[in-house]
Scaffold this active site. Structure first.
Site, PDB file in Angstrom:
ATOM      1  N   HIS A 288       1.214  -1.462   0.178  1.00 58.46           N
ATOM      2  CA  HIS A 288       0.499   0.125   0.032  1.00 58.46           C
ATOM      3  C   HIS A 288       0.954   1.047   0.055  1.00 58.46           C
ATOM      4  O   HIS A 288       0.637   2.469  -0.513  1.00 58.46           O
ATOM      5  CB  HIS A 288      -0.918  -0.022   1.081  1.00 58.46           C
TER       6      HIS A 288
ATOM      7  N   ASP B 111       0.207  -7.689   1.071  1.00 58.93           N
ATOM      8  CA  ASP B 111       0.372  -5.964   1.103  1.00 58.93           C
ATOM      9  C   ASP B 111       2.139  -6.461   1.678  1.00 58.93           C
ATOM     10  O   ASP B 111       2.958  -6.069   2.441  1.00 58.93           O
ATOM     11  CB  ASP B 111       0.184  -4.949   3.105  1.00 58.93           C
TER      12      ASP B 111
ATOM     13  N   GLN C 170       1.000   6.372  11.755  1.00 55.98           N
ATOM     14  CA  GLN C 170       1.006   6.793  10.382  1.00 55.98           C
ATOM     15  C   GLN C 170       2.485   6.629   9.559  1.00 55.98           C
ATOM     16  O   GLN C 170       2.574   7.217  10.405  1.00 55.98           O
ATOM     17  CB  GLN C 170       0.080   8.017  10.100  1.00 55.98           C
ATOM     18  N   GLY C 171       2.687   6.823   8.752  1.00 57.92           N
ATOM     19  CA  GLY C 171       3.923   7.007   8.830  1.00 57.92           C
ATOM     20  C   GLY C 171       5.076   5.910   8.717  1.00 57.92           C
ATOM     21  O   GLY C 171       6.244   5.882   7.938  1.00 57.92           O
ATOM     22  N   ASP C 172       4.809   4.852   9.453  1.00 56.29           N
ATOM     23  CA  ASP C 172       5.399   3.521   9.326  1.00 56.29           C
ATOM     24  C   ASP C 172       5.322   2.858   8.545  1.00 56.29           C
ATOM     25  O   ASP C 172       5.970   1.479   8.161  1.00 56.29           O
ATOM     26  CB  ASP C 172       5.361   3.687  10.932  1.00 56.29           C
ATOM     27  N   SER C 173       4.348   2.549   8.293  1.00 55.14           N
ATOM     28  CA  SER C 173       4.077   1.480   7.235  1.00 55.14           C
ATOM     29  C   SER C 173       5.135   1.221   5.922  1.00 55.14           C
ATOM     30  O   SER C 173       6.450   1.655   5.543  1.00 55.14           O
ATOM     31  CB  SER C 173       2.864   1.781   5.957  1.00 55.14           C
TER      32      SER C 173
END
Length: 268
Positions: A84, A130, A220-223
């Protein structure tokens, strides 16, 4: 239930999300760099880390330098991240930054991406698959991290201590960290994770990690960043209900389920 994909996109995407309002519960947060006064010592509930200790952790950035996801160097020119994080992106638009603790610095190396591979079965993070592999335009002179295979079932045992790393937000919908942060979280049993997420959690493709009481988590942003145990990459930061919420551990792509495909991309 509104699942949160743990990524932070560029200004254009953030602006679009702000105009259209969040879709499917995906949180949109500002991608602008934080200042020293805005730095919080948390990934959520974590501490400062250094790429000298974790040389294989990298981040993905736009061509203008805005960080939006994490990744793991598994071969000198191969980075594992979340699907993603890369779906819909052209290789020429992505940069991989290695050896840089402080996003405001010029330390380390900025590599371009020649190829983006996304698992062909990927549709959404909550459906599994993912995982993405980036082929860089050069070999990076940093240590790589081995990844879990089907022989590493013990690394997924409930209670196993794992490390999370990233430059993402320090609270759900909050500000991004300027610095690389780390924390330790225990692997959660599939039974417990199913109790939290129901049929959205798929044990064959995912693994959960976090504390029952919450307080420590990716956000968020660590994905795309790593979940590490036993000196191996066992998970890819994927999604979750909010960040660090009690009863809702982080959900990670189960790397051992994709080891064959990842190795094929390394050999390609």
């Amino acid at each position: 239930m509104a699942e949160t994909l743990r990524r932070l996109r560029s200004w254009l995407v953030v602006l679009g999300a702000a105009l259209l309002l969040p879709v499917s519960g995906i949180s949109a947060a500002s991608a602008q760099p934080t200042t020293d006064s805005g730095v919080s010592p948390m990934i959520v509930g974590g501490t400062r880390a250094s790429t000298s200790q974790y040389p294989w952790v990298v981040y993905l950035a736009t061509s203008s330098g805005s960080q939006y996801c994490g990744g793991t160097l598994v071969a000198p020119n191969k980075v594992v991240t979340a699907a993603h994080c890369t779906v819909g992106d052209s290789a020429s638009a992505v940069r991989v930054v290695a050896g840089r603790d402080d996003k405001n610095s010029t330390a380390g190396v900025v590599a371009r991406v020649n190829k983006i591979w996304i698992h062909p079965s990927y549709r959404t993070a909550t459906q599994g698959y993912d995982v993405s592999v980036l082929t860089l335009d050069r070999n990076l002179n940093y240590a790589t991290l081995p990844f879990a295979t089907s022989a590493d079932t013990g690394l997924y045992a409930a209670g196993t201590s794992a490390t999370i790393l990233g430059w993402g937000t320090t609270s759900s919908g909050g500000s991004a960290s300027r610095y690389l942060l780390k924390a330790s979280v225990p692997v959660v049993s599939s039974t417990s994770c199913t109790s939290s997420y129901g049929t959205s959690y798929k044990s064959a493709h995912m693994v959960c990690a976090g504390y029952t009481q919450g307080g420590t988590d990716t956000c968020q942003g660590d994905s795309g960043g790593p979940l590490v145990a036993g000196g191996k990459l066992i998970g890819i930061t994927s999604w979750g209900q909010g960040c660090a919420s009690a009863g809702y551990p982080g959900v990670y792509a189960r790397v051992s389920a994709y080891a064959t495909e990842i190795q094929a991309q390394i050999n390609a």
